[in-house]
Design an enzyme around this catalytic site. Structure first.
Site: not given
Ligand code: TEU
Ligand code: CA
Length: 541
Positions: A98, A241, A315
């Site tokens: 990651d 992402e 998430d």
């Molecule tokens: O997620 C990106 C993100 O936009 C998330 O915060 C999303 O809005 C949320 O999880 C929806 O429920 C990535 C990672 O996958 C996440 O785990 C992290 O918290 C975030 O980036 C910050 O690095």
């Protein structure tokens, strides 16, 4: 299209904190993953996407990195990491790291330096702004609630954080910062990893003065530079992402001619139970929307990109809870979701426990919640007068902890995840839903996944075949055909708990090679689909 190893690969996502604890401190770790490689090999996956394992104060469970060159001590050592890469490699499994480079932790050395003074050489690694009329520079919001600007007393300026205030945003406009990131990426490439999953890649081109957070004008120039300076010369999988991506945007990232990324994660399908932009504002699953969106992405990219395929991740809610039925038809609907997704065109991702049909995990009280996003939402809404019960209902439906409870290995204490006190509660359904039970039952969800993963490796039809939706006239039913060099594959799925009367003309009598109910000869001109029934058949012309 030039063939790539990740075209017929299936990727398994591990959330290390919750996968397997090896030393009874209640926290999953790298040695725990090493212990479970046989299990992953049996499932048949090609690569592991490892959520962050770097040194971190864990404000956001590792997505707040304090040192990209060190392993979080709770997870193990660099030697453990090297051993994982090597032992996974012996089983033909690559490790995808990651890459979280939109922001660092506020405990990263760069930020500690940057905060010291306006003329510090790391100041411009981050984004600072003078107060405007004694306030935040503008209205930009953090995705975790509140303003995206945090005031720093010592230097009298605000810094930008699109996530928590412990996650200051990096300044990608700074070429020195970019070079340091590329050096770090090379360090990991040299360790023999299989690629990178790139956290919120869409935000690198941010221009906060213009209120631009995603898809900024410089975004693709940065990714092209990153490609050229780091992974471009290596045969790696790179997946970005991109919450805001539509198919046109996806092509910018993944068109091979543009030399950016292998593929992106798009999230349009995950909005099928969402009313509007707010993830907490949900509605009943909109199956026609879901089908339309799947079809749109299958058709849109062509040779100018490559899809990723996933239902859930760390998430999102558990797939079977969001799109299926996690009670009466849990097994049927979990298999149905697997069959539908894994026979589409793209690279499938399996989130740990999905292959067991693990479900959401409700809580009774906010004190049981670990996730910063849910905690912040709760505090903000309570202060506005919202009801506790309503907020907990939202968290139980969409909160990120649902997918983060420990992996359920067997029916022993704590589901075999730890001999100590688990960092996050184990779902109480573990005596029934666990890996051991699945492995012992040849009809389990696990073996449906195993079969689908193996099929993809052996059949170019699934990897490269054209996609056509078959119109059934039934809102709750999704049917499609894949076609490649005279071979055809038909997939049919009922997304509801109701019987559905299918009558498709022009198909011969068929036999399914994979199904979630025992099937004899299938006559599609008069077939009653049972709740969540799904099957796939090869059609000989
Ligand atoms: O997620 C990106 C993100 O936009 C998330 O915060 C999303 O809005 C949320 O999880 C929806 O429920 C990535 C990672 O996958 C996440 O785990 C992290 O918290 C975030 O980036 C910050 O690095
Ligand atoms: Ca541990």
């Amino acid at each position: 299209m030039e063939r790539k190893w990740w075209h017929n690969a299936t990727i398994y996502q591990i959330y290390p904190r919750s996968f397997q604890d090896s030393n009874a401190d209640g926290i999953g770790d790298l040695r725990g993953i090493i212990q479970r490689l046989d299990y992953l090999e049996k499932l048949g996956i090609t690569a592991i996407w490892l959520s962050p394992v770097y040194q971190s104060p864990n404000a956001d469970n590792g997505y707040d990195i304090a040192d990209y060159f060190k392993i979080m001590p709770e997870f193990g050592t660099m030697a453990d990491m090297e051993e994982l890469i090597q032992k996974a490699g012996q089983r033909g499994i690559k490790i995808i790291m990651d890459l979280v480079v939109n922001h660092t932790s506020d405990e990263h050395q760069w930020f500690i330096e940057a905060k010291k003074a306006k003329d510090n050489r790391y100041r411009d690694y981050y984004i600072w702004h003078d107060p405007v009329l004694g306030h935040e520079p503008n209205d930009l919001k953090s995705l975790f609630g509140g303003s995206a600007w945090q005031y720093d007393e010592q230097t009298g300026q605000y810094y930008l954080h699109f996530f928590s205030k412990k996650q200051p945003d990096l300044n990608w406009a700074n070429p020195k910062m970019r070079q340091d990131i590329y050096k770090m990426m090379d360090f990991w490439i040299d360790k023999g990893i299989g690629g990178f999953r790139m956290d919120v890649i869409e935000m690198l081109g941010k221009e906060p003065d213009k209120l631009i957070s995603t898809n900024g004008p410089k975004l693709h120039a940065y990714i092209q530079e990153m490609n050229q300076k780091t992974f471009g010369q290596h045969d790696l999988l790179t997946v970005g992402e991109a919450w805001s991506a539509n198919p046109e945007i996806a092509k910018l990232y993944s068109n091979p001619a543009r030399h950016e990324l292998s593929q992106i994660f798009q999230f349009e399908t995950t909005f099928a139970d969402q009313a509007g932009d707010d993830k907490w504002h949900t509605k009943e699953l909109d199956i026609p929307y879901l089908k339309r969106t799947l079809v749109k992405w299958q058709k849109a990219l062509g040779d100018e990109g490559w899809n990723s395929l996933f239902w859930d991740n760390h998430d999102l809610p558990r797939a079977v809870s969001q799109y299926g039925d996690d009670r009466i038809y849990r097994i049927e609907s979990a298999k149905m979701l697997a069959i539908v997704l894994h026979l589409l065109k793209g690279t499938p991702y399996v989130y740990q426990g999905e292959e067991l049909g693990m479900t959401n995990c409700p809580v009774q009280d906010i004190s049981e919640v670990n996730d910063i996003e849910s905690q912040n939402m709760y505090a903000e809404e309570i202060s506005k007068g919202a009801q506790k019960e309503d907020l907990l209902a939202k968290i139980n439906k969409k909160g990120r902890d649902n997918a983060r409870t420990p992996m359920q290995w067997d029916k022993s204490l704590n589901a075999g995840f730890t001999k100590g006190q688990p960092w996050l509660h184990v779902n109480t359904n573990y005596p029934v839903i666990n890996a051991q039970a699945c492995l012992e039952d040849k009809n389990s969800i696990f073996y449906t996944y195993q079969q689908l993963i193996a099929y993809r490796k052996q059949h170019d039809l699934v990897v490269y075949g054209d996609f056509t939706e078959i119109e059934t006239g039934l809102d709750g039913v999704f049917c499609y055909v894949r076609q490649y060099q005279g071979q055809k594959l038909l997939v049919c799925a009922n997304f509801t708990n109701q019987l559905q009367k299918l009558s498709l003309k022009g198909f011969p009598l068929l036999k399914a090679w994979i199904a979630n109910y025992a099937e004899g000869v299938l006559d599609l001109s008069q077939k009653v689909l049972k709740p969540y029934e799904a099957f796939a058949c090869e059609i000989k012309d």
